[in-house]
Design a protein around this motif. Structure first.
Motif, PDB file in Angstrom:
ATOM      1  N   HIS A 242       3.888  10.865  44.476  1.00 32.40           N
ATOM      2  CA  HIS A 242       3.338   9.639  44.772  1.00 32.40           C
ATOM      3  C   HIS A 242       4.592   8.486  45.475  1.00 32.40           C
ATOM      4  O   HIS A 242       5.720   9.242  45.445  1.00 32.40           O
ATOM      5  CB  HIS A 242       3.022   8.509  43.722  1.00 32.40           C
ATOM      6  CG  HIS A 242       1.603   8.993  43.090  1.00 32.40           C
ATOM      7  ND1 HIS A 242       0.478   8.516  43.774  1.00 32.40           N
ATOM      8  CD2 HIS A 242       1.207  10.038  42.442  1.00 32.40           C
ATOM      9  CE1 HIS A 242      -0.512   9.122  43.308  1.00 32.40           C
ATOM     10  NE2 HIS A 242      -0.155  10.069  42.332  1.00 32.40           N
ATOM     11  N   ASN A 276       1.365   4.183  45.665  1.00 30.60           N
ATOM     12  CA  ASN A 276       0.887   3.293  44.227  1.00 30.60           C
ATOM     13  C   ASN A 276       1.137   1.668  44.615  1.00 30.60           C
ATOM     14  O   ASN A 276       0.138   0.940  44.065  1.00 30.60           O
ATOM     15  CB  ASN A 276       2.048   3.536  43.107  1.00 30.60           C
ATOM     16  CG  ASN A 276       1.607   4.769  42.453  1.00 30.60           C
ATOM     17  OD1 ASN A 276       0.624   5.254  42.424  1.00 30.60           O
ATOM     18  ND2 ASN A 276       2.709   5.393  41.900  1.00 30.60           N
ATOM     19  N   LEU A 386       4.331   5.753  37.367  1.00 31.20           N
ATOM     20  CA  LEU A 386       3.246   5.986  37.839  1.00 31.20           C
ATOM     21  C   LEU A 386       2.133   5.235  37.167  1.00 31.20           C
ATOM     22  O   LEU A 386       0.879   5.345  37.447  1.00 31.20           O
ATOM     23  CB  LEU A 386       2.833   7.565  37.697  1.00 31.20           C
ATOM     24  CG  LEU A 386       3.749   8.499  38.129  1.00 31.20           C
ATOM     25  CD1 LEU A 386       3.565   9.733  37.734  1.00 31.20           C
ATOM     26  CD2 LEU A 386       3.892   8.297  39.539  1.00 31.20           C
ATOM     27  N   TYR A 387       2.696   3.987  36.691  1.00 32.47           N
ATOM     28  CA  TYR A 387       1.519   3.115  36.431  1.00 32.47           C
ATOM     29  C   TYR A 387       0.752   3.344  35.082  1.00 32.47           C
ATOM     30  O   TYR A 387      -0.439   2.907  34.740  1.00 32.47           O
ATOM     31  CB  TYR A 387       0.697   2.433  37.261  1.00 32.47           C
ATOM     32  CG  TYR A 387       1.515   1.547  38.278  1.00 32.47           C
ATOM     33  CD1 TYR A 387       1.692   0.203  38.104  1.00 32.47           C
ATOM     34  CD2 TYR A 387       1.840   2.173  39.360  1.00 32.47           C
ATOM     35  CE1 TYR A 387       2.157  -0.640  38.851  1.00 32.47           C
ATOM     36  CE2 TYR A 387       2.873   1.230  40.212  1.00 32.47           C
ATOM     37  CZ  TYR A 387       2.938   0.163  40.092  1.00 32.47           C
ATOM     38  OH  TYR A 387       3.770  -0.509  40.843  1.00 32.47           O
TER      39      TYR A 387
END
Ligand code: V47
Ligand code: SF4
Length: 401
Positions: A242, A276, A386-387
């Protein structure tokens, strides 16, 4: 994902309601320009706005209107949650073969005695400082130094991975990567695969500036062009990494250039879904070759963030990078579409302090970040790169996600 107090406190419930209601009120406004009414209706219908409509927003949208739309979208996507992480930066060098006119940080290779160059041992010393601290990300970014090549950075990544496998390794702008790969005579895919094997997990969004050729020719003529930047991120996405995307705004670009930049990102995101978050970066004018250009006003900043939230319907997160904007302006952006404040930083970056940011030693404790977010009526959520949600810091309780 669970939270100990999943019911919203009453004040937050009313707050949430009031944003939907203010959008309804806006639609009833008889004096609203018909073009703005059409755009507001599109937002409610979750329809994508066109490039022309985005330019119209820049030209005639005032901040009350733009904030209402951007908040509405932000709350549709994330409710009241506002993300941050615990991170630190490593800036291997500020020596750079390029000479971007807006850069206050770099020192040309021929004047390298004025800059810094860290060895692998020195960088590992920085990593080891965080042993036993709950940081989740190291962000590696710096100038483009001809002697710091692909093998050097593979060694660094391998060492960090070996020492602390749980630390997410995010690193290198497309500018640094392009130079490293060309020097190693590898394709972008081969180079990225090599770094990935060594431990690279995602790419930051730097180096994008403004994609338009004529603007790049004036502010960063000698580094990778916009298509190259997009291609490196496309390639990273196809390898399963990402990345983030930035836009350096508020210098010599026009509104059409900003929209063209975001349009290229929106198109690539349709293709790969690998971005992202989007980070508008306000041009800061201290000690660089563009110091004669005044910085954008706070109003212009609010508009730019809000329009980014409205236009980029397919990029999940919008970040206000507080070391650059200053913590108080970043807090205000939480009402203009922003749902992420980046991280604790721990005074580990020099890029913005050297460019004139009010944050001269950027560092915030988790408690300070939570307070900034709560004062804006939002719910602080600690995330990883990556949240993935790690901890929800509600005002009454703290829960492990
Ligand atoms: O590409 C340099 C910008 C960027 C100035 O991905 C300036 O999470 C304003 O991209 N005024 C590097 N901006 C930093 C970056 C970044 C930062 C934080 C988080 C992430 C992420 C990415 O800084 C450069 C350039 O666009 N920059 N000089 C200046 N005078
Ligand atoms: Fe080098 Fe990056 Fe500064 Fe440009 S912005 S001069 S590439 S460090």
């Amino acid at each position: 994902m669970t939270t100990a107090n999943s019911t919203l406190p009453l004040y937050q419930f009313y707050y949430y309601m009031s944003h939907s209601e203010s959008l309804q009120e806006l639609l009833q406004d008889k004096n609203l320009d018909p073009r703005l009414l059409t755009i507001a209706n599109k937002v409610i219908q979750q329809e994508r706005i066109t490039d022309e409509e985005a330019i119209t927003l820049f030209q005639i949208g005032e901040i009350g209107y733009l904030g209402t739309l951007a908040n509405y979208i932000r709350e549709q996507k994330h409710g009241l949650k506002t993300y941050f992480n615990r991170n630190f930066h490593i800036e291997p060098t500020n020596v750079c073969v390029f000479s971007c006119a807006f850069c206050s940080y770099s020192r040309l290779y021929k004047h390298r005695e004025d800059g810094w160059e860290l060895s692998i041992d020195q960088m590992m010393h920085i990593v080891k400082k965080y042993d036993h601290q709950p940081v989740t990300e190291v962000h590696i970014v710096g100038g483009v130094h001809p002697k710091m090549d692909l093998d050097f950075f593979c060694e660094l990544l391998n060492s960090i991975k070996k020492h602390r496998p749980d630390l997410h390794r995010k690193g290198f702008t497309a500018v640094e990567l392009d130079y490293m790969f060309r020097k190693a005579k590898l394709t972008r895919k081969e180079g990225l695969e090599k770094l990935q094997q060594a431990g690279l997990q995602s790419l930051p969004g730097g180096g994008a500036e403004i994609f338009d050729h004529s603007i790049r020719a004036q502010i960063c003529a000698d580094k990778i062009d916009g298509d190259g930047w997009l291609d490196i991120h496309r390639t990273a996405h196809t390898l399963g990494m990402h990345s983030n995307a930035t836009m350096l705004y508020g210098h010599i670009e026009s509104y059409a250039h900003r929209v063209d930049h975001m349009s290229k990102l929106r198109n690539l995101q349709d293709e790969t879904k690998g971005f992202n978050c989007f980070i508008p970066l306000k041009f800061r004018n201290q000690d660089n070759d563009m110091s004669h250009i005044p910085e954008s006003s706070v109003i212009e900043d609010c508009k730019t963030y809000a329009i980014a939230r409205i236009y980029l319907d397919n990029i999940p997160h919008l970040k206000a990078y507080w070391p650059m904007l200053g913590r108080h302006q970043a807090q205000m952006m939480l009402h203009f579409g922003v749902n992420d404040l980046d991280g604790t930083i721990d005074d580990s970056t020099k890029i913005y302090s050297m460019a004139g940011s009010e944050e001269q030693n950027p560092s915030l404790s988790t408690q300070e970040l939570c307070s900034l977010i709560q004062q804006a009526g939002r719910i602080p959520v600690e995330r990883d790169t990556l949240y993935n949600e790690l901890i929800i810091h509600s005002s009454e309780t703290e829960s492990i996600a």
